[in-house]
Design a protein around this motif. Structure first.
Motif, PDB file in Angstrom:
ATOM      1  N   ASN A 141       6.632  -1.969 -10.489  1.00 56.19           N
ATOM      2  CA  ASN A 141       5.540  -1.768  -9.545  1.00 56.19           C
ATOM      3  C   ASN A 141       4.327  -1.246 -10.309  1.00 56.19           C
ATOM      4  OD1 ASN A 141       3.782  -1.010  -7.543  1.00 56.19           O
ATOM      5  ND2 ASN A 141       5.319   0.072  -6.298  1.00 56.19           N
ATOM      6  N   LYS A 142       3.344  -2.104 -10.523  1.00 58.25           N
ATOM      7  CA  LYS A 142       2.161  -1.727 -11.299  1.00 58.25           C
ATOM      8  C   LYS A 142       1.468  -0.487 -10.738  1.00 58.25           C
ATOM      9  CE  LYS A 142       0.782  -3.821 -14.994  1.00 58.25           C
ATOM     10  NZ  LYS A 142       0.960  -3.119 -16.267  1.00 58.25           N
ATOM     11  N   ALA A 143       1.486  -0.347  -9.429  1.00 57.81           N
ATOM     12  CA  ALA A 143       0.796   0.775  -8.795  1.00 57.81           C
ATOM     13  C   ALA A 143       1.429   2.118  -9.134  1.00 57.81           C
ATOM     14  CB  ALA A 143       0.756   0.594  -7.281  1.00 57.81           C
ATOM     15  N   THR A 144       2.656   2.100  -9.656  1.00 60.25           N
ATOM     16  CA  THR A 144       3.335   3.354 -10.001  1.00 60.25           C
ATOM     17  C   THR A 144       3.287   3.645 -11.493  1.00 60.25           C
ATOM     18  OG1 THR A 144       5.501   2.315 -10.366  1.00 60.25           O
ATOM     19  CG2 THR A 144       4.950   2.951  -8.098  1.00 60.25           C
ATOM     20  N   GLU A 145       2.680   2.775 -12.270  1.00 58.95           N
ATOM     21  CA  GLU A 145       2.694   2.939 -13.730  1.00 58.95           C
ATOM     22  C   GLU A 145       1.677   3.997 -14.152  1.00 58.95           C
ATOM     23  OE1 GLU A 145       1.512  -0.466 -16.069  1.00 58.95           O
ATOM     24  OE2 GLU A 145       3.127  -0.106 -17.517  1.00 58.95           O
ATOM     25  N   VAL A 146       2.153   5.039 -14.823  1.00 56.44           N
ATOM     26  CA  VAL A 146       1.312   6.141 -15.278  1.00 56.44           C
ATOM     27  C   VAL A 146       1.528   6.344 -16.772  1.00 56.44           C
ATOM     28  CG1 VAL A 146       0.848   8.614 -15.096  1.00 56.44           C
ATOM     29  CG2 VAL A 146       1.380   7.300 -13.031  1.00 56.44           C
ATOM     30  N   ALA A 147       0.431   6.436 -17.520  1.00 58.07           N
ATOM     31  CA  ALA A 147       0.522   6.723 -18.951  1.00 58.07           C
ATOM     32  C   ALA A 147      -0.447   7.844 -19.292  1.00 58.07           C
ATOM     33  CB  ALA A 147       0.196   5.469 -19.770  1.00 58.07           C
ATOM     34  N   LYS A 148       0.063   8.865 -19.964  1.00 58.99           N
ATOM     35  CA  LYS A 148      -0.740   9.982 -20.430  1.00 58.99           C
ATOM     36  C   LYS A 148      -0.314  10.304 -21.857  1.00 58.99           C
ATOM     37  CE  LYS A 148      -0.993  12.097 -15.804  1.00 58.99           C
ATOM     38  NZ  LYS A 148      -0.725  13.342 -15.026  1.00 58.99           N
ATOM     39  N   ALA A 149      -1.026  11.210 -22.493  1.00 65.06           N
ATOM     40  CA  ALA A 149      -0.629  11.632 -23.830  1.00 65.06           C
ATOM     41  C   ALA A 149       0.729  12.323 -23.746  1.00 65.06           C
ATOM     42  CB  ALA A 149      -1.669  12.583 -24.414  1.00 65.06           C
ATOM     43  N   GLY A 150       1.745  11.698 -24.340  1.00 61.57           N
ATOM     44  CA  GLY A 150       3.081  12.282 -24.354  1.00 61.57           C
ATOM     45  C   GLY A 150       3.918  12.024 -23.128  1.00 61.57           C
TER      46      GLY A 150
END
Length: 779
Positions: A141-150
């Motif tokens: 689900n693209k809407a749930t994809e989260v990327a942050k540092a680490g």
């Protein structure tokens, strides 16, 4: 789960709208937190269609890592093809989460080892293919994809599982939130590799929660350059599940000895069918084979969390175990995630910015983030590493062994940036190259090193640039005499010695790059008091004269017999005409060490200014791959700074601002070409800060127009005499992009450049900006 979905949708929506959701809460007076402005999705596409050229876009990965960490726990969407990061944003399915990745590479990639996938229901033994073949991969689900540092997270739609990842320098962690199911599972493809397969694997059940083993990756299994890069390494692992191994098993595919096992073959139907027919083995505690997988099954309640913690080593199983115990054994997911974030903030705070929009801050700190992935740690926590002889060596504490040196790219901006903000890293890299040359018995430097391989990728002798630049800037924590001798050996093995130039193919690129590298040796020789060496290599640095055709008034590829290659009608803009990944118009400016000599050959200053202006004027505004100023690839990266040396510095100011605006953005397609292991991002960091070298190996740093109102570089007291160097741009905005006057430490500064010693001493450069060029400043 609903809260997770809605929050993620807001984050993704804000990203598409060109803002960073987490930055909107910052008040004007709040201390800037760099990780709030890191968007790992920038550049995370390999799409050829979006790039409009065979090289694709940024090729970064969005998964979790730490600064220069050995481990990168990232989603992988594809195994074969030219997909070095294993991930491309437009793909609709994820085949698993690997624990090692390469960042931004343009050749056929490597790593992508230890692929973990949470699943439910019937066991599938292949990932399958997104386009046709069913397997354990899942739509996400693209809407749930989260990327942050680490940190990274996503919902795997097919299984209704939330997957999260984080890491320490030598370890990774995954947390899976399962639905209620009688047959939930974590499965690990031990054979998988981004560009092919590991050729042999071993796995052992150590206790009720732990497995350990190794995966051997050889050129026969593809990998770097589809095997041509000679990458030969073994990944060792120690993995612990939070849920007991009460119902586990292996799968083992019988791969015939004669089968090719490289990037195209392992995703082909015959190979996938073979693996899908692999036998299931449930009565053993350890197994070795050619294509192994491991799985553990268990019932789960709705919302039940299961963690998997993994220690990685390139040395041995003892190393993986020790890395695990030292870094992650006693920590849970949230601890690891917070510590990873803290590590990133510590490193990113080496540069502090004030001013700019939220998008510009995000582009800046994401770029800085991308410069801090490589060269990564290759040694274990105890300092041991595998050397150039493929034997285990003890670390002596003087340096950290590192790997992934994308030399042809990173000598231009990435390592000059590090000489300012992280000289210890430069020292580590040089010591790593020197020990590799010594231990391998080759006694020369590799131009593109990955996991101890002499891959031969690209051309030139870029290590000589990094060495000379470091030495003249006071970074000398290595054996300089040995370093010099290996530099001489490198030039003798790869250089213009035989004819005074290098003949076709790629005569222009080879000759110019070798000439510059020889000049770099001359500067090192001069600093070491080697007068004969200085004279010899300075003269060799003049080899560019030998491929300049005065009749055509440009550089021209030359044959071994001394005659010229035929001159086509579009000779200067014809890609691959004597040049690698470029044309003669782009590569021909690469004489950074002798601009006056180059200008004289080209007909004088006025002709050169006119020709340079034409190069930029004909460049398309999107700055994607083109035949003029092609920022998407490295050969032109010094070109905007030539205007400074031609006494028209306002053109450097104009065009660097333009490139920063057009070639970089806060979106997936926000890097116009391959990230190239930090080079594309480092160019932005320096240019956006108002300083950039035009010739590494020389202490001259060009001054240009900053994007931000204030940029503060934290200096290392072990290498620099100052504490900070600050650039302040007064009255700075999108219209006021031209420097009117400058002050250095309160005194008028009339030059359009600095000496590196002025930066290393600390202080403040003040630039006063206006909307029209000041044609008298900087001349």
């Amino acid at each position: 789960m609903v809260l997770f979905k809605n929050t993620a949708k807001l984050l993704i929506l804000s990203s598409f709208l060109g803002i960073t959701a987490c930055t909107s809460t910052n008040t004007v007076n709040a201390e800037l937190i760099p990780t709030d402005y890191v968007n790992p999705f920038i550049g995370a596409s390999t799409s050829v269609g979006a790039a409009g050229v065979y090289h694709g876009l940024g090729k970064t990965f969005p998964g979790a890592t730490t600064p220069y960490g050995m481990v990168q726990v990232s989603p992988n969407t594809i195994t074969g093809g030219d997909n070095g990061s294993g991930y491309s944003y437009e793909h609709k399915t994820i085949e698993g989460f690997a624990f090692t990745q390469m960042s931004g590479v343009g050749w056929f990639g490597d790593l992508g080892n230890f692929l973990v996938m949470p699943t439910t229901g019937e066991l599938q033994k292949i990932a399958g293919r997104e386009d046709s073949i069913k397997g354990y991969r899942s739509v996400y689900n693209k809407a749930t994809e989260v990327a942050k540092a680490g940190y990274y997270s996503v919902e795997l739609t097919d299984y209704k599982i939330k997957a999260e990842s984080s890491s320490t320098p030598h370890c990774g962690i995954l947390r899976f939130t399962f639905p209620a199911h009688e047959q939930s599972r974590i499965q690990i493809d031990l054979a998988r590799r981004v560009g092919g397969t590991s050729t042999a694997q071993y796995v052992k059940v150590v206790d009720d929660n732990t497995i350990q083993g190794w995966m051997k990756c050889t050129p026969d299994g593809g990998g770097w350059g589809n095997g041509e890069g000679s990458a030969d390494y073994t990944v060792y692992y120690y993995a612990q599940f939070s849920k007991p191994l009460n119902n586990y098993g292996f799968w083992s595919a019988d791969i015939p000895d004669g089968w090719t096992r490289k990037r195209d073959q392992v995703v082909g139907l015959p190979y996938l069918q073979r693996v899908s027919q692999a036998s299931i083995i449930k009565d053993k505690k350890e197994l070795a084979g050619k294509h192994l997988g491991f799985f553990t099954e268990f019932p789960t309640a709705e919302g039940e969390e299961v963690e998997l913690k993994v220690g990685i080593s390139f040395v041995d199983m003892e190393g993986a175990t020790n890395n695990f115990k030292q870094e992650i054994a006693s920590k849970n997911f949230d601890q690891v995630k917070q510590e990873a974030n803290d590590l990133w903030n510590k490193e990113l705070n080496r540069v502090k910015i004030t001013g700019g929009t939220n998008d510009e801050k995000t582009v800046f700190y994401t770029a800085l983030y991308h410069t801090m992935i490589d060269p990564r740690i290759y040694a274990d926590v105890d300092g041991r590493y595998v050397g150039g002889d493929h034997q285990i060596h003890e670390g002596d504490g003087t340096f950290t062994k590192r790997t992934i040196f994308s030399g042809w790219d990173v000598f231009r901006s990435q390592f000059p940036l590090q000489t300012i903000i992280n000289p210890r890293l430069v020292s580590d890299q040089l010591n790593s190259l020197i020990t590799m040359a010594e231990q391998s018995g080759r006694e020369y430097y590799e131009r593109w090193e990955v996991l101890n391989s002499y891959s031969g990728c690209m051309l030139g002798n870029p290590a000589l640039s990094v060495l000379a630049d470091a030495y003249v800037k006071g970074i000398r924590t290595y054996d300089a005499e040995k370093a010099y001798q290996y530099a001489v050996n490198t030039s003798r093995k790869f250089g213009n010695d035989l004819l005074g130039y290098t003949p076709e193919p790629l005569s222009i690129s080879y000759t110019l790059e070798y000439a510059y590298a020889d000049w770099c040796i001359s500067q090192l020789a001069k600093a070491l008091g080697k007068e004969d060496g200085y004279k010899l290599f300075y003269e060799k640095g003049q080899a560019y004269y030998n491929i300049f055709d005065k009749e055509k008034e440009w550089f021209r590829p030359r044959k071994a017999d001394g005659t010229w290659e035929a001159w086509p009608e579009n000779a200067r803009t014809k890609e691959w005409y004597g040049c690698i990944e470029s044309n003669a118009y782009q590569q021909g400016w690469f004489v950074p060490h002798d601009i006056p000599g180059m200008v004289e050959l080209m007909g004088g200053k006025e002709m050169v200014i006119a020709d340079l202006t034409n190069l930029f004027d004909k460049t398309p505004s999107n700055l994607l791959w083109n035949e003029y100023y092609n920022h998407a690839n490295e050969p032109v990266h010094f070109v905007p700074f030539l205007f400074n040396q031609l006494d028209v510095p306002w053109n450097t100011q104009k065009w660097t601002r333009y490139i920063c605006e057009k070639a970089y953005a806060n979106k997936v397609e926000g890097i116009v070409g391959n990230e190239d292991v930090g080079q594309m991002s480092a160019w932005y960091i320096l240019a956006a800060s108002g300083i950039h070298p035009s010739c590494p190996g020389n202490t001259r740093m060009e001054i240009t127009s900053p994007i931000f109102d204030k940029i503060e570089f934290r200096l290392d007291p072990k290498y620099h005499s100052g504490k900070t160097f600050t650039v302040i741009a007064h009255d700075n905005n999108t219209k006021n992009q031209y420097i009117q006057k400058a002050l250095l430490n309160g005194k008028e500064h009339k030059k359009c450049y600095l000496n590196f010693t002025e930066i290393a001493a600390g202080g403040t450069l003040e630039l006063f900006m206006g909307d029209k060029p000041n044609t008298e400043w900087g001349i």
